[in-house]
Scaffold this motif. Structure first.
Motif, short mmCIF file in Angstrom:
data_model
loop_
_atom_site.label_atom_id
_atom_site.label_comp_id
_atom_site.label_asym_id
_atom_site.label_seq_id
_atom_site.Cartn_x
_atom_site.Cartn_y
_atom_site.Cartn_z
N LEU A 3 -8.14 0.77 2.94
CA LEU A 3 -8.23 -0.69 2.88
C LEU A 3 -8.54 -1.19 1.48
O LEU A 3 -8.33 -2.36 1.18
CB LEU A 3 -9.31 -1.19 3.86
CG LEU A 3 -8.96 -1.10 5.34
CD1 LEU A 3 -10.18 -1.38 6.20
CD2 LEU A 3 -7.84 -2.09 5.68
N SER A 4 -9.01 -0.29 0.62
CA SER A 4 -9.27 -0.68 -0.76
C SER A 4 -8.00 -1.15 -1.47
O SER A 4 -8.07 -1.86 -2.47
CB SER A 4 -9.90 0.48 -1.54
OG SER A 4 -9.02 1.60 -1.55
N ASN A 8 2.74 -2.33 -11.37
CA ASN A 8 2.91 -0.94 -11.75
C ASN A 8 2.15 -0.06 -10.77
O ASN A 8 1.10 -0.45 -10.25
CB ASN A 8 2.36 -0.70 -13.16
CG ASN A 8 3.25 -1.33 -14.22
OD1 ASN A 8 4.46 -1.43 -14.04
ND2 ASN A 8 2.65 -1.76 -15.31
N SER A 9 2.66 1.10 -10.50
CA SER A 9 2.05 1.98 -9.51
C SER A 9 0.63 2.38 -9.92
O SER A 9 0.34 2.67 -11.08
CB SER A 9 2.90 3.24 -9.34
OG SER A 9 2.29 4.12 -8.42
N THR A 10 -0.30 2.34 -8.92
CA THR A 10 -1.65 2.87 -9.11
C THR A 10 -1.92 3.83 -7.95
O THR A 10 -1.09 4.00 -7.06
CB THR A 10 -2.71 1.76 -9.09
OG1 THR A 10 -2.81 1.24 -7.76
CG2 THR A 10 -2.35 0.62 -10.04
N SER A 11 -3.08 4.42 -7.94
CA SER A 11 -3.39 5.40 -6.89
C SER A 11 -3.46 4.76 -5.51
O SER A 11 -3.29 5.44 -4.50
CB SER A 11 -4.72 6.08 -7.20
OG SER A 11 -5.76 5.13 -7.29
N LYS A 12 -3.73 3.46 -5.45
CA LYS A 12 -3.89 2.80 -4.16
C LYS A 12 -2.66 2.00 -3.74
O LYS A 12 -2.56 1.57 -2.60
CB LYS A 12 -5.09 1.85 -4.20
CG LYS A 12 -6.43 2.52 -4.49
CD LYS A 12 -6.85 3.43 -3.36
CE LYS A 12 -8.21 4.06 -3.64
NZ LYS A 12 -8.64 4.97 -2.55
N LEU A 13 -1.72 1.77 -4.66
CA LEU A 13 -0.58 0.92 -4.37
C LEU A 13 0.72 1.70 -4.48
O LEU A 13 0.84 2.65 -5.26
CB LEU A 13 -0.55 -0.28 -5.33
CG LEU A 13 -1.78 -1.18 -5.30
CD1 LEU A 13 -1.65 -2.27 -6.36
CD2 LEU A 13 -1.98 -1.79 -3.93
N ALA A 14 1.70 1.29 -3.72
CA ALA A 14 2.99 1.97 -3.71
C ALA A 14 3.79 1.64 -4.96
O ALA A 14 3.69 0.56 -5.52
CB ALA A 14 3.78 1.56 -2.47
N ASN A 15 4.59 2.60 -5.39
CA ASN A 15 5.54 2.37 -6.48
C ASN A 15 6.81 1.79 -5.84
O ASN A 15 7.54 2.48 -5.14
CB ASN A 15 5.84 3.68 -7.20
CG ASN A 15 6.72 3.46 -8.42
OD1 ASN A 15 7.36 2.41 -8.55
ND2 ASN A 15 6.73 4.43 -9.31
N LEU A 16 7.08 0.52 -6.13
CA LEU A 16 8.20 -0.17 -5.48
C LEU A 16 9.49 -0.13 -6.29
O LEU A 16 10.52 -0.64 -5.83
CB LEU A 16 7.81 -1.64 -5.23
CG LEU A 16 6.58 -1.86 -4.35
CD1 LEU A 16 6.32 -3.35 -4.19
CD2 LEU A 16 6.76 -1.21 -2.99
N ASN A 17 9.43 0.45 -7.46
CA ASN A 17 10.58 0.41 -8.35
C ASN A 17 11.85 0.95 -7.68
O ASN A 17 12.92 0.33 -7.75
CB ASN A 17 10.28 1.21 -9.62
CG ASN A 17 11.37 1.06 -10.66
OD1 ASN A 17 11.65 -0.05 -11.12
ND2 ASN A 17 11.99 2.16 -11.04
N ALA A 53 0.85 -1.19 0.00
CA ALA A 53 0.00 0.00 0.00
C ALA A 53 0.88 1.24 0.00
O ALA A 53 2.09 1.17 0.26
CB ALA A 53 -0.90 -0.01 1.23
N SER A 54 0.30 2.36 -0.30
CA SER A 54 1.05 3.62 -0.24
C SER A 54 1.59 3.84 1.17
O SER A 54 1.00 3.37 2.15
CB SER A 54 0.15 4.79 -0.64
OG SER A 54 -0.27 4.64 -1.98
N GLY A 72 1.25 0.50 5.58
CA GLY A 72 0.97 1.90 5.27
C GLY A 72 -0.49 2.26 5.28
O GLY A 72 -0.85 3.43 5.09
N ILE A 73 -1.38 1.31 5.50
CA ILE A 73 -2.82 1.58 5.51
C ILE A 73 -3.19 2.26 6.82
O ILE A 73 -3.07 1.68 7.90
CB ILE A 73 -3.61 0.28 5.31
CG1 ILE A 73 -3.34 -0.30 3.92
CG2 ILE A 73 -5.11 0.52 5.52
CD1 ILE A 73 -4.02 -1.63 3.65
#
Length: 471
Positions: free
Chosen positions: A121-122, A72-81, A48-49, A114-115
């Motif tokens: 929680l989405s 790939n990064s989305t609004s709800k998930l962290a960019n792990l790159n 999560a972010s 990070g939630i």
């Protein structure tokens, strides 16, 4: 003990019939073999972010032979790159919504630390929904979070506590193909102690464990560790070690390098000496309920104090409460609970358990859920859980950890004697639709015993394939 039903359910000529009748078809679980460790194959890592635990996840996986993917990064998930690049760990970004039906994951790890709010929680749904059907048989799903008891903000604590419901429900959905789901809560300041539970839960050693919550707390790892023989140089005492689960515990601790002292009653002397000879250990012939049992053990280990104590000895004396005699109650309570307390008190008072020691107690699902005709047994095993919880703080001053396992239906000579219909119900009433093996209990105990598990104390984990009875 042979599970005839499972053989028929997966037989070449009979599996189609079982499928047509919508009957359970237990998957043969992949268990640990020498030389294997972490899960192999393709592992998907997400977060999560504002994730906080990706770094120790990467540290655990960096030397494993894995194909690692992340979304790939989305609004709800962290960019792990950036985190993978910083750790020089090769990983491939993928689109969660463009995964081929043929793609399979052997493991999924999600950092939910990070939630902070219910709206966030989405992220769980956005990450898991597109990929959960892509799990290969006997896969591992691990979710990581923060324990709500250590969070001041109400919304944050609420969101983190919700992870337990998510993981327990997901475990029931994926159990049909032999896969499991666990939750690890990591207290702030104990992030680098995550490696031991993460390695255990992603390995085949945790084959019959599902829907469990492990709490990782601050602790200190003693010295350097031999990863192939993590218990090398350690001395372990196992009570009730002559057969069944106790024998499996002794064998597994010896496999991991420990010198094992096996204890059992005089009536089982011959069986005890056989296993002791095989493991090149020592034996103590004693009844743990006698007044001199703590003296006998203390004198035996005085020159070489213990590093590990496994309280496995126990009995059942089943009767409904209305028909239960004083003897049924008192004898069982003394064997299952009071003897353990007396032995620990003596060994601890005389410093016969070394600093950085490990105490592991064997409870039972009956102590969590109760069982008909077992008010005495369930009381004793619930008390074991209470003992573990109460002792974790006073033992922490010497860096000693204490934990418990709570087995469910395990295939032993004792369960083989159970009437057929009751035995079959016990085997099928869990998410994996089968009974466990003594080695499943032993592997969990060996995990608790290892020096790397310094941050794991005060835990009780069920070895039950996610039994449908109990929490």
């Amino acid at each position: 003990m042979t599970d005839t039903y499972a053989k028929l359910a997966n037989g070449k000529w009979t599996s189609g019939l079982f499928k047509a009748l919508n009957l359970p078809q237990p998957v043969t679980l992949a268990r640990f073999t020498e030389g294997s460790d972490l899960i192999s194959g393709n592992v998907l890592i997400g977060a999560a972010s504002n994730c906080e635990l990706v770094k120790p996840i990467i540290h655990t996986l960096k030397d494993a032979q894995l194909t690692i993917s992340y979304p790939n990064s989305t609004s709800k998930l962290a960019n792990l790159n950036a985190q993978f690049n910083a750790a020089s760990l090769q990983a491939t970004p993928i689109s969660l919504n463009a995964i081929a039906k043929s793609d399979r994951f052997n493991g999924i790890i999600f950092d939910a630390s990070g939630i902070k709010t219910s709206n966030e929680l989405s992220a769980l749904h956005r990450f898991f929904q597109p990929v959960i059907k892509q799990l290969a048989p006997c896969s591992r799903v691990i979710v990581l979070g923060r324990p709500s008891a250590h969070i001041k903000e109400v919304s944050n604590a609420t969101a983190q506590r919700s992870l337990e419901g998510f993981c327990r429900s997901l475990a029931k959905e994926i159990g049909k193909n032999g896969s499991t789901c666990q939750l690890i809560y990591v207290q702030p300041g104990s992030e680098m102690l995550l490696e031991a539970p993460l390695r255990f839960l992603t390995s085949a050693k945790s084959a019959y464990i599902s829907a469990q919550v492990i709490n990782v707390k601050p602790g200190t790892v003693e010295g350097t560790i031999n990863s192939a023989k993590p218990l090398q140089g350690k001395t372990a005492l196992v009570t009730g070690a002559s057969r069944g689960i106790g024998a499996a515990i002794a064998e597994t601790l010896a496999r991991d390098g420990a010198h094992v002292i096996c204890l059992d009653i005089p009536a089982l002397k011959q069986d005890l000496e056989k296993i002791t000879h095989r493991l090149k250990g020592n034996s103590i012939i004693a009844d743990i309920t006698t007044a001199d049992a703590p003296d006998i053990i203390a004198e035996f280990v005085r020159e070489h104090p213990l590093d590990i104590i496994v309280h496995n000895a126990g009995v059942t004396k089943d009767k409904t409460l209305a028909r239960m005699t004083n003897n049924h109650w008192d004898v069982l309570m003394d064997i299952n609970l009071s003897a353990m307390e007396r032995i620990n008190e003596r060994l601890l008072n005389e410093d016969l358990l070394n600093e950085y020691g490990r105490i592991i107690c064997v409870s039972s699902m009956s102590g969590i859920a109760g069982n008909f005709g077992q008010t005495n047994y369930a009381t004793s095993k619930a008390a074991v859980i209470g003992y573990v919880d109460a002792m974790q703080t006073p033992l922490a001053a010497k860096h000693i950890t204490i934990n418990a396992v709570a087995p469910g239906f395990i295939e032993t000579k004792m369960t083989a004697a159970i009437p057929f219909t009751v035995r079959e119900a016990g085997r099928r009433m869990n998410s994996l639709k089968q009974g466990g093996k003594p080695v499943d209990v032993a592997e969990a105990i060996a995990f608790f015993a290892q020096p790397q598990a310094a941050g794991v104390t005060g835990n009780t984990i069920r070895i039950c394939g996610q039994s449908l009875i109990g929490a």
